[in-house]
Design a protein around this motif. Structure first.
Motif, PDB file in Angstrom:
ATOM      1  N   ASP A 168       1.027  -1.156   0.245  1.00 31.75           N
ATOM      2  CA  ASP A 168       0.140  -0.090  -0.154  1.00 31.75           C
ATOM      3  C   ASP A 168       0.340   1.543  -0.294  1.00 31.75           C
ATOM      4  O   ASP A 168       0.110   2.594  -1.048  1.00 31.75           O
ATOM      5  N   GLU A 169       1.803   1.156   0.808  1.00 29.23           N
ATOM      6  CA  GLU A 169       3.078   2.253   0.276  1.00 29.23           C
ATOM      7  C   GLU A 169       3.276   2.443  -0.687  1.00 29.23           C
ATOM      8  O   GLU A 169       4.034   3.852  -0.937  1.00 29.23           O
ATOM      9  N   GLN A 170       4.291   1.835  -1.015  1.00 25.13           N
ATOM     10  CA  GLN A 170       4.619   1.511  -2.134  1.00 25.13           C
ATOM     11  C   GLN A 170       3.342   1.970  -3.506  1.00 25.13           C
ATOM     12  O   GLN A 170       3.838   2.556  -4.108  1.00 25.13           O
ATOM     13  N   ASN A 171       2.636   1.477  -3.270  1.00 18.44           N
ATOM     14  CA  ASN A 171       1.326   1.942  -4.693  1.00 18.44           C
ATOM     15  C   ASN A 171       1.036   3.516  -4.842  1.00 18.44           C
ATOM     16  O   ASN A 171       1.116   4.993  -4.993  1.00 18.44           O
ATOM     17  N   LYS A 172       0.798   3.740  -2.859  1.00 17.14           N
ATOM     18  CA  LYS A 172       1.200   5.493  -3.098  1.00 17.14           C
ATOM     19  C   LYS A 172       2.474   6.559  -3.315  1.00 17.14           C
ATOM     20  O   LYS A 172       2.114   7.391  -3.965  1.00 17.14           O
ATOM     21  N   GLU A 173       3.208   5.325  -2.667  1.00 19.89           N
ATOM     22  CA  GLU A 173       4.411   6.608  -3.444  1.00 19.89           C
ATOM     23  C   GLU A 173       4.681   6.409  -4.949  1.00 19.89           C
ATOM     24  O   GLU A 173       5.286   7.585  -5.479  1.00 19.89           O
ATOM     25  N   TYR A 174       4.624   5.104  -5.739  1.00 24.65           N
ATOM     26  CA  TYR A 174       4.166   5.967  -7.120  1.00 24.65           C
ATOM     27  C   TYR A 174       3.620   6.070  -7.248  1.00 24.65           C
ATOM     28  O   TYR A 174       3.746   6.552  -8.778  1.00 24.65           O
ATOM     29  N   LYS A 175       2.035   6.455  -7.082  1.00 26.64           N
ATOM     30  CA  LYS A 175       1.029   8.206  -7.496  1.00 26.64           C
ATOM     31  C   LYS A 175       2.023   9.083  -7.286  1.00 26.64           C
ATOM     32  O   LYS A 175       1.625   9.813  -8.359  1.00 26.64           O
ATOM     33  N   SER A 176       2.782   9.034  -6.301  1.00 32.21           N
ATOM     34  CA  SER A 176       3.223  10.698  -6.399  1.00 32.21           C
ATOM     35  C   SER A 176       4.516  10.909  -6.799  1.00 32.21           C
ATOM     36  O   SER A 176       4.016  12.107  -7.839  1.00 32.21           O
ATOM     37  N   LEU A 177       4.979   9.137  -7.289  1.00 30.88           N
ATOM     38  CA  LEU A 177       5.719   9.601  -8.461  1.00 30.88           C
ATOM     39  C   LEU A 177       5.622  10.108  -9.896  1.00 30.88           C
ATOM     40  O   LEU A 177       6.144  11.090 -10.637  1.00 30.88           O
ATOM     41  N   LEU A 178       3.954   9.778  -9.840  1.00 33.47           N
ATOM     42  CA  LEU A 178       3.344   9.543 -11.549  1.00 33.47           C
ATOM     43  C   LEU A 178       2.738  10.780 -11.370  1.00 33.47           C
ATOM     44  O   LEU A 178       3.514  11.545 -12.107  1.00 33.47           O
ATOM     45  N   GLU A 179       2.682  11.741 -10.637  1.00 29.47           N
ATOM     46  CA  GLU A 179       2.451  13.183 -10.386  1.00 29.47           C
ATOM     47  C   GLU A 179       3.451  13.852 -10.368  1.00 29.47           C
ATOM     48  O   GLU A 179       3.742  15.186 -11.064  1.00 29.47           O
ATOM     49  N   LYS A 180       4.396  13.813 -10.091  1.00 26.42           N
ATOM     50  CA  LYS A 180       5.656  14.501 -10.284  1.00 26.42           C
ATOM     51  C   LYS A 180       6.806  14.230 -11.863  1.00 26.42           C
ATOM     52  O   LYS A 180       6.711  15.110 -12.498  1.00 26.42           O
TER      53      LYS A 180
END
Length: 1829
Positions: free
Chosen positions: A938-950
């Motif tokens: 779940d944490e990695q998914n969140k990080e992934y989403k933030s990276l995509l936004e960046k």
């Protein structure tokens, strides 16, 4: 009023205190009868309750008012008690530094332990002739009172000085004797008074010693009778001594010494004449080292020995006798070193060849064996046999000491006898004054026989004192006729009876001494048995059986019986005395013991060893068998009692005067007061008993006039009657209800104690209420006046201010309205203009800005579009590449990771499969791990989403940046193209600039060449002009510098010469005045000796004794009106001397005459030099005036030249004066007269120098004119060649070049330059030559000055060498020097005389020739005349024929009529008639006209005889009527006029300036009377001094009364209460002198001198001398009278001085210098009136009182006494401040002014305008035997 009524709130009282004896306190509430406690507050602020004694209920003594504190007389205090006396003495001693205070008839003297300047001869003269109460208390006042009463009452006097050891008795007695010696003088030339004073050092050396209480304590009592003749001059003296302390010879206590003479001998042991005495240090001898204090601080025993020997010589003790005395004293010292060795308990022996005994025997001239034997043995005699018994060591030592004491006592008596012989009167004694210096009451820890005798003597003296005081009180009451009530006073007769009566202490002591086995113990028991419990004055100590107590009048004293018998017997072994009598070599020793046989006892007839002498002769009793042994046994106590009885008889036969000396502390600290010790002595010396007796009666006494003057404020107008006595009675009855508190006498009111304080309180309250009312009224009036003035001023100010404000407001309104209107239009215009400007600018800006913005926007849009395209493609490519790379990496990582995880999982599964348990456990862990992994996913998914936004945002930014970069690239391309185009344009412009630069350089080079040529010419011309200017300025500066230097030098020389002249003039005047004063003093002494010689000559010729005039002193009421000359000069002038005294007086006169002639010559030289200097100065001034007049006559064109020449001339004249002054100084220093030949006007050097300087100045003026001409030419040329303003163009340069070329063509510059150079060279050469000549002249002048200085130094060295010579050689050298100088002068004068003789002979020859011619002419005329006419013609052709009766101003008399002329014109002439009726100076004119006739006859004998007779006649008149002012003034005026006539008609040019031609014809022709002029000048000086003495004798009685005592301003100074010593009343009675009396006398003197025609300058000098006498006597009395030093008295003095100044103004005498002589008195009066509190006041006083000395200022401040309680005393700290500020002032330490000082007199030449031929001789003169010629 009742005494208890005085104890009100704020009343001050005294309470007992253990430390301070008495303390002051203040009542806090009123005391009511019945109160047992008083509420008090001490001075330090502490409150306490004072409990009254329940039995006596005695209140504490009241304190006197502050104005009474510090009074001269203790009996003047309102409250008379012990604390008041103690406080008054302390205030006077500590605060005012006054050591003397009266206590009724007693003078209390407190020892200051410090030398005070109050005993000088000026103080003696001030007290001489004064009343005792008029001056401040002093030992001299007591001595003067005794001397006055002796002369007035014809009764012998005595002064009794008593006190403790160290209280100052001996010093007080010494000062009293000095006063008698100074005031009375001696009746012969034997200087008896000096011998009386010389006895003091002798008696002090042999009778005084250092004790613990006193460094110079008298260890014996003495009574000195000073004998006087009928004229009350000292003729001799006689001394009695009492109770010498012989025990001190052999024993001294710790810190004490033996008699001074022993230490003086030891200190002088090194002298050659004392070598035989074999003395040494004082510590070597047993008799001088026991005290352990052989030295006294500040005392040199060797010097004291010299004084002792000089005194012995003066008293006639020869050197051989002196050496004999010293041998005996040295023998006593060596005897004290004799030691004894014990053989057993009852015997002893002297060591063989014992050195001290050997020396003693050698000095005494006795056998060693005999003396050593009898020192150790004694002889016992019985009725049948004689035994020789050895004695113990202790008895031998006692016998040795007894022998030493006996020898010393006999020597003491021998010296006293010889002193009495030297002081013995050669003529009959008429009266005497006795001075008793006797020990006071003594009490120590151990009291023995000496203290018993001393206290016994004090008991007798105290009894006599009490009786005398009681008697005086009784006489006073009886004289005033007031009721007499018996006063209870202490009678010490019981104590005296206890001591001297039958079975008394002395009687029992003598009886015990007669007992074979008598002892001190048995004597004590007899005393107890006889007196204990029977006599109240006798007690026995509780703890002792060998002592007794006697209650003396002063205190209880416990006496130890041990030693009484031995001291009373005073035993000496006869064998030892016989050994001393056997001395054959020492005569003095035999004389000592021969004298002993003649007196009553072998030891001492009195305690001093001799029978006291008395004025009554004592007949010696006839010797009877058996009487010698009886008389031989008289004891010391018996002898002392007899001598004391004789002393009391003598004192009772005289009038006693008491001096009580008080010792303020036991530590000899200066001006330190120990209350306990002072009270002990006051009780012991009887001062408090005097107070008690006085307080028991009516102590306060006022005359009716004084009471009325003091308490007039308490009376109403209706109470004041014509009768002062009745007025006082009426007032007192109202003020004091109790009539017992006062009594009315004949002349005085008597008050009981405390009543004066009560009256003072009422007076102070009345004055305070009056002051408050006056202050209230004046302050109200002042405030109302101030308020009204302020109100009027405020209204006026308001009116003007309001008007001004209204006008200002109206103006403001008008200006405001106008300003608003102007502002409206101005603002409208400004706003409209600003608006239009802003609108136009805004429109223009908008257009430009909008275009610019649109262009920029278009470019930006274009660039953005291009950038967007670029970014789009770049970003797409980059994103695709990054995506692929990332995808590949992710897939690869996934594969690797999955493979690894699969392997691990497989392995785990294999293991788990093997074990179920394990599997279970793993399953549990896996669940947890799964959950964790789920969370991680779940944490990695969140990080992934933030990276995509960046990543999306980065892509957006990338795309935008690429678009921007694209637009930038486009823009750069466009700018590159523009830069290429600009570069092309720049290259073309650079080519154009290079071309232009080449053209510019060419033009600049051309212009520069042109400018250089122009500048060259311009610079050359300017250089020429500047050189000319520089040369011109140099010449000008050199000229100005020379002028400035000359001016500065002239100014400096004149200033220095003026300063030097002023200083030298002042110094010369001072020296001349001093020389004149010395000369006139010598002249005065010479005239006195001459008169004395004439008197003696007359007496010897007559051989008849002239009856002696009586004593010239009047009684006490008038003695203050007499000068001290009564007792010195007048007595001495009329005294008779033996025949043998003629020669010394002649020698003295001859010696004085030689000195007189030298001084006379010196004065004449100084006057001649002064006259020559004055003539030279007058001549110079006349030359300057003539030169100034010539300069004014010259044309104004040469003003500068004249000014310059006058300046140079003044400079040369000042230099000439300087050189002359230096030469004159050399003349004065070397006493040689040299003419200033080098620098005198008209001398060759002077003329050469003046010619050279004038030529230099003329040449400088010529050069100055030439320089001015050249300067004008240069200025014109400069204007011609001055270039115009440079515009940097070729045209200007060309014009300038052309002008310069034209000028060169004309040759003007060259000519000007050459001329100027030549002029400069010429000027330079001339200035150099002038400078060299000037320097040479200066060098020559400096050389001359240097030579003169060297000559001066050489002469000064010669003088210094002469000064180093002894007086005889110095006088010889100075005489030799004077002879050489006079010889040179005589040679020069002889040469001049020869030249004049030659000239006279030539003139006589010519005169004879002319006379012959005139005779021939007259003979030719006579042929035509008749015979009768020929007879009338004069026979001598040289005489001028007279018309009618032409008098020549001469008087003819016969030689035999000379005595008649002197008799009628001088001896018998009455000044009053001549002065009123005839012209002033008529006798002088008549005498001079007689002298003229004798000169006309060329009769030198007649001239000499007439002048001598005239001088002698004037002297006789003045001797006969010398005390008459008119006579002395008349002959002083005529002597001066005669002297002026001799000068005026002497023929000398200096005296003929103011003569008329007719007067010049009357000049003396044959004789030079310069010597007689000097004799007449001396005679005039003598007459002037006699006139001053007459003035002083007349004025002196008036001065103190008129200037100080009389109240010129009535009511200002109230009279303070006085004591028994009444001062002279300050109220003007009929016989009292006032200020008006002095002014009337001054008017009389002035009118008489003016009537006699005295010279105005001489009148000024007389007035100055009179005012000096007035000021000096007034100030001296002020400094010696405490009652006169007050604020109100200062006002009186200033008013009196202002009256004297007004008199000077009326008589036009303000410039006489008389006012300046009063300056010390004026400043003293100001000092009494100024504030005396702060440091500023001290500074003001120091700057104000510059004519007073420091001692006088401090004395006035110490004496300042408030008369009213409103005034404040001067604080001691303030006086200390004044002393600190004045310590650097260098002035005389003398306190009093010299009232006898006479200013040197001068007689300025005053020619007469009276023609001699017009003088008529009145018939009243009786001179018919002389005829006019």
């Amino acid at each position: 009023m009742a005494a208890s009524e005085l104890y009100t709130k704020y009343a001050r009282v005294w309470i007992p205190d253990p430390e301070e004896v008495w303390k002051s306190a203040e009542l806090l509430k009123d005391y009511k009868p019945g109160d047992k406690v008083l509420q008090l507050r001490l001075e330090e602020g502490k409150e306490l309750e004072y409990c009254l004694d329940p039995k006596t209920k005695e209140l504490p003594p009241l304190r006197n008012p502050d104005i009474l504190v510090g009074e001269n007389d203790l009996t003047a205090l309102s409250y008379l008690h012990e604390p008041a006396v103690l406080h008054n003495l302390k205030v006077r001693f500590i605060d005012s530094k006054l050591i003397y205070t009266y206590c009724g008839i007693v003078l209390v003297a407190i020892n200051p332990y410090e030398q005070l300047p109050i005993y000088g001869e000026d103080i003696i003269n001030a007290y001489s002739g004064q009343n005792m109460g008029d001056m401040d208390p002093h030992i001299f006042a007591v001595a003067e009172e005794a001397y006055k009463q002796m002369a007035r009452d014809e009764r012998n006097q005595s002064i009794i000085v008593s006190g403790e050891s160290g209280a100052g008795k001996t010093v007080s007695a010494k000062y009293a004797m000095r006063y008698f010696a100074t005031v009375s003088g001696s009746a012969s030339e034997a200087n008896v008074e000096e011998k009386v004073l010389a006895s003091n050092p002798i008696m002090e050396s042999i009778g005084n010693a250092k004790t613990t209480r006193n460094d110079n304590s008298s260890r014996f009592g003495k009574y000195i009778e000073i004998g006087f003749d009928k004229r009350y001059r000292i003729i001799g003296a006689n001394m009695r001594t009492y109770l010498l302390e012989k025990s001190r010879v052999v024993f001294q206590a710790e810190e004490e010494r033996n008699y001074h003479i022993f230490y003086q001998l030891c200190a002088s042991a090194a002298l050659p004449e004392f070598k035989t005495l074999r003395l040494g240090n004082a510590n070597f001898f047993h008799y001088t080292k026991q005290g352990g204090s052989p030295m006294i601080d500040g005392v040199d025993d060797a010097k004291e020995m010299v004084n002792t020997r000089q005194a012995c010589t003066l008293l006639g003790i020869s050197d051989s006798y002196q050496m004999g005395i010293f041998r005996i004293l040295a023998g006593i010292l060596h005897l004290g070193n004799v030691e004894f060795a014990s053989r057993d308990s009852d015997s002893c022996t002297v060591p063989p060849k014992h050195e001290p005994l050997t020396i003693f025997c050698d000095l005494m001239g006795v056998e060693y064996e005999e003396m050593s034997h009898w020192l150790c043995h004694r002889k016992l005699a019985t009725a049948t046999e004689t035994y020789i018994k050895p004695i113990s060591k202790l008895h031998a030592i006692n016998a040795r000491d007894a022998l030493a004491k006996h020898i010393y006592a006999n020597l003491f008596n021998w010296i006293v006898d010889h002193v009495n012989k030297a002081l013995h009167a050669t003529v009959k004694q008429h009266s005497f004054i006795g001075v008793l210096d006797i020990y006071g009451f003594e009490t120590f820890e151990i009291n023995s026989f000496e203290q018993f005798c001393i206290n016994y003597a004090n008991e007798k003296l105290q009894q006599q004192f009490n009786m005398h005081v009681f008697k005086l009180e009784q006489e006073e009451y009886m004289k005033e006729q007031i009721p007499w009530t018996l006063i209870d006073f202490y009678d010490n007769q019981p104590c005296i009876n206890l001591i001297e009566a039958k079975m008394g202490v002395l009687d029992l002591l003598d009886e015990e001494c007669k007992m074979p086995k008598g002892s001190d113990d048995s004597w004590a028991q007899k005393l107890y048995n006889t007196h204990l419990n029977k006599c109240a004055l006798f007690e026995k100590p509780r703890m002792s059986n060998k002592a007794f107590i006697i209650k003396h009048f002063a205190d209880k004293v416990e006496y130890q019986c041990e030693g009484f018998l031995e001291k009373n017997k005073d035993t000496v072994y006869e064998e030892q005395i016989k050994v001393l009598k056997s001395s054959k070599k020492f005569k003095l020793l035999l004389e000592l013991f021969q004298d002993e046989e003649k007196v009553l006892s072998p030891t001492s007839a009195t305690p001093s060893g001799r029978v006291p002498l008395s004025r009554m002769p004592i007949k010696p009793a006839k010797a009877r068998p058996g009487q010698a042994s009886k008389e031989h046994k008289k004891t010391v106590g018996h002898q002392f009692r007899n001598s004391l009885h004789l002393l009391m008889e003598t004192l009772n036969a005289t009038t006693p005067h008491y001096v009580r000396c008080i010792k303020p502390n036991d530590f000899k600290f200066p001006f330190t007061f120990d209350e306990k010790r002072a009270v002990q002595q006051l009780r012991a010396c009887g001062v408090l008993e005097t107070i008690r007796i006085s307080a028991a009666g009516f102590p306060s006494r006022w005359t009716y006039q004084e009471f009325f003057s003091r308490y007039r404020v308490l009376m109403k107008q209706k109470d004041v009657l014509g009768d002062r006595k009745q007025t006082c009675k009426n007032v007192l009855e109202k003020l004091i209800q109790d009539k017992d508190k006062y009594q009315f006498g004949k002349t005085k009111i008597f008050f009981r104690a405390g009543q004066v304080a009560y009256l003072e309180k009422i007076r102070a309250d009345k004055l305070r209420a009056a002051c408050i009312r006056i202050q209230k009224t004046i302050r109200g009036w002042l405030m109302r006046k101030k308020y009204m003035r302020m109100r009027r001023a405020a209204i006026t100010i308001q009116r003007h201010v309001r008007g001004y404000q209204a006008r200002c407001y109206a103006t403001f309104l008008r200006r405001t309205r106008a300003a608003i209107t102007i502002q409206k239009f101005q603002r409208m215009y400004v706003v409209r203009k600003r608006y239009r400007c802003m609108r136009d600018a805004t429109i223009a800006l908008q257009a430009l800005l909008r275009g610019y913005m649109v262009r920029n926007k278009y470019q930006m849009m274009l660039r953005e579009h291009k950038c967007v395209v670029l970014q789009k493609h770049v970003r797409g490519w980059l994103a695709r590449r990054r995506y692929r790379r990332t995808l590949r990496a992710i897939v690869y990582l996934q594969c690797c990771y999955r493979r690894m995880m699969a392997k691990r999982e497989l392995k785990k599964l294999k293991i788990e499969a093997r074990s179920v348990e394990r599997y279970k456990k793993l399953h549990i862990g896996l669940e947890n791990k799964i959950m964790q992994l789920q969370r991680k996913i779940d944490e990695q998914n969140k990080e992934y989403k933030s990276l995509l936004e960046k990543m999306n945002s980065l892509e957006l930014t990338y795309s935008t940046e690429t678009e921007k970069l694209r637009s930038d690239v486009e823009r750069l391309r466009m700018s590159e193209e523009e830069a290429k185009n600009a570069t092309n344009r720049v290259l073309s412009l650079q080519e154009e600039i290079a071309k232009l630069r080449k053209e510019l350089h060419q033009t600049q080079s051309e212009k520069k060449s042109i400018e250089e040529r122009a500048d060259k010419y311009k610079h050359e011309t300017e250089q020429l002009v500047s050189e000319l200017k520089e040369q011109n300025s140099l010449l000008k500066t050199e000229k100005e510098e020379l002028n400035r230097r000359i001016h500065d030098q002239a100014k400096e020389i004149t200033e220095s010469m003026e300063k030097k002249l002023v200083e030298e003039t002042k110094q010369l005047e001072l020296d001349l005045n001093d020389e004149r004063l010395r000369y006139q003093n010598l002249l005065n002494e010479f005239s006195r000796l001459e008169e004395r010689y004439d008197d003696l000559k007359d007496e010897m010729n007559l051989m008849v004794s002239i009856p002696k005039p009586g004593h010239k002193r009047t009684d006490s009421t008038h003695s203050s009106n007499e000068s001290e000359y009564t007792f010195s000069s007048e007595i001495t002038e009329a005294e008779d001397l033996p025949l043998r005294m003629e020669e010394p007086s002649e020698k003295k006169a001859a010696l004085d005459m030689s000195l007189f002639l030298k001084l006379q010559k010196r004065v004449s030289e100084l006057e001649q030099e002064k006259q020559s200097l004055q003539d030279e100065l007058d001549r110079k001034e006349e030359q300057a005036l003539r030169a100034k007049a010539k300069e004014e006559e010259r044309p104004p064109i040469r003003g500068a030249e004249l000014e310059y020449e006058s300046l140079k001339r003044q400079e040369l004249e000042s230099e000439n004066k300087k050189l002359k002054n230096e030469l004159n100084e050399l003349q004065k220093a070397l006493t040689e007269t040299r003419a200033p030949e080098v620098t005198a006007p008209g001398a060759p050097a002077y003329r050469v120098l003046l010619d050279q300087l004038t030529s230099v100045s003329e040449e400088l003026e010529v050069r100055k004119e030439e320089v001015l001409i050249l300067r004008s030419q240069l200025v014109s040329q400069k204007e011609a060649i001055q270039p115009k303003e440079d515009k940097h163009t070729m045209t200007d340069a060309t014009i300038l070049l052309e002008d310069v070329q034209k000028m060169k063509d004309k040759g003007e510059i060259a000519q000007a330059y050459i001329g100027l150079k030549e002029t400069n060279r010429l000027l330079e050469s001339q200035l150099q030559s002038q400078k060299k000549s000037h320097e040479n002249e200066l060098e020559s002048l400096r050389g001359e000055i240097q030579s003169l200085k060297e000559e001066n130094n050489r002469q000064q060295q010669l003088l210094a060498q002469n000064l180093q010579l002894p007086p005889e050689a110095r006088i010889e050298a100075s005489l030799q020097h004077e002879i050489t100088r006079l010889t040179n002068e005589n040679l020069d004068l002889m040469e001049q005389l020869e030249k004049q003789d030659k000239t006279v002979r030539k003139l006589k020859k010519q005169l004879k020739v002319f006379a012959k011619k005139i005779g021939e002419l007259e003979v030719g005329q006579m042929e035509n005349t008749s015979p009768g006419q020929i007879i009338d013609e004069p026979i001598r052709p040289v005489n001028i024929p007279r018309k009618e009766k032409d008098f020549q101003g001469m008087l003819e008399y016969k030689k035999e009529d000379e005595q008649k002329l002197v008799k009628n014109l001088i001896l018998e002439l009455k000044p009053r008639g001549v002065a009123v009726n005839l012209i002033p100076g008529l006798p002088a004119y008549i005498l001079f006209m007689c002298v003229r006739h004798a000169d006309y006859l060329n009769d030198d004998q007649k001239v000499r005889s007439l002048l001598t007779s005239t001088i002698n006649g004037i002297k006789k008149v003045l001797k006969k009527r010398g005390d008459d002012f008119e006579t002395v003034s008349f002959w002083l005026s005529n002597t001066c006029r005669f002297l002026h006539c001799l000068k005026q008609y002497s023929g000398e040019e200096g005296f003929m300036k103011h003569n008329t031609p007719r007067q010049n014809e009357h000049c003396l022709t044959n004789f030079d009377l310069a010597e007689y002029r000097q004799v007449l000048s001396d005679l005039a000086i003598q007459i002037y001094q006699q006139l001053v003495r007459v003035l002083e004798n007349i004025l002196q009685p008036m001065i103190v009364s008129g200037m100080l005592e009389h109240e010129t301003i009535q009511g200002v100074s109230g009279v303070k209460p006085t004591g028994l010593r009444k001062r002279t009343s300050s109220i003007a009675d009929e016989g009292t002198y006032t200020l008006d009396s002095i002014i009337r006398q001054l008017n009389s003197f002035h009118s008489v001198m003016c009537q006699h025609g005295m010279d105005p300058e001489l009148i000024k000098q007389v007035v100055k001398q009179m005012f000096y006498i007035i000021g000096a006597i007034t100030l001296n009395n002020l400094l010696l009278r405490k009652d006169m030093c007050s604020w109100s008295k200062g006002m009186q003095i200033r008013y009196n001085v202002s009256q004297l100044e007004e008199w000077l103004r009326d008589k036009n005498l303000m410039n006489s210098g008389a006012k300046e002589t009063l300056e010390p008195l004026i400043q003293a009066a100001q000092l009494l009136q100024v504030k005396k509190k702060t440091d500023e006041d001290a500074e003001a006083i120091c700057s104000m009182c510059n004519a007073l000395t420091t001692a006088q200022i401090v004395k006035v401040l110490n004496l300042y006494t408030p008369v009213n309680e409103f005034e404040e005393r001067v604080l001691v700290s303030f006086i200390r401040t004044i002393q600190v500020r004045l310590r650097d002032r260098k002035d005389s330490p003398q306190l009093l002014m010299d009232a006898k000082h006479i200013f040197p007199v001068t007689f300025p030449f005053n020619p007469s305008s009276l023609a001699l031929e017009t003088i008529q001789i009145p018939a009243s003169l009786g001179l018919g035997f002389i005829s006019r010629v």
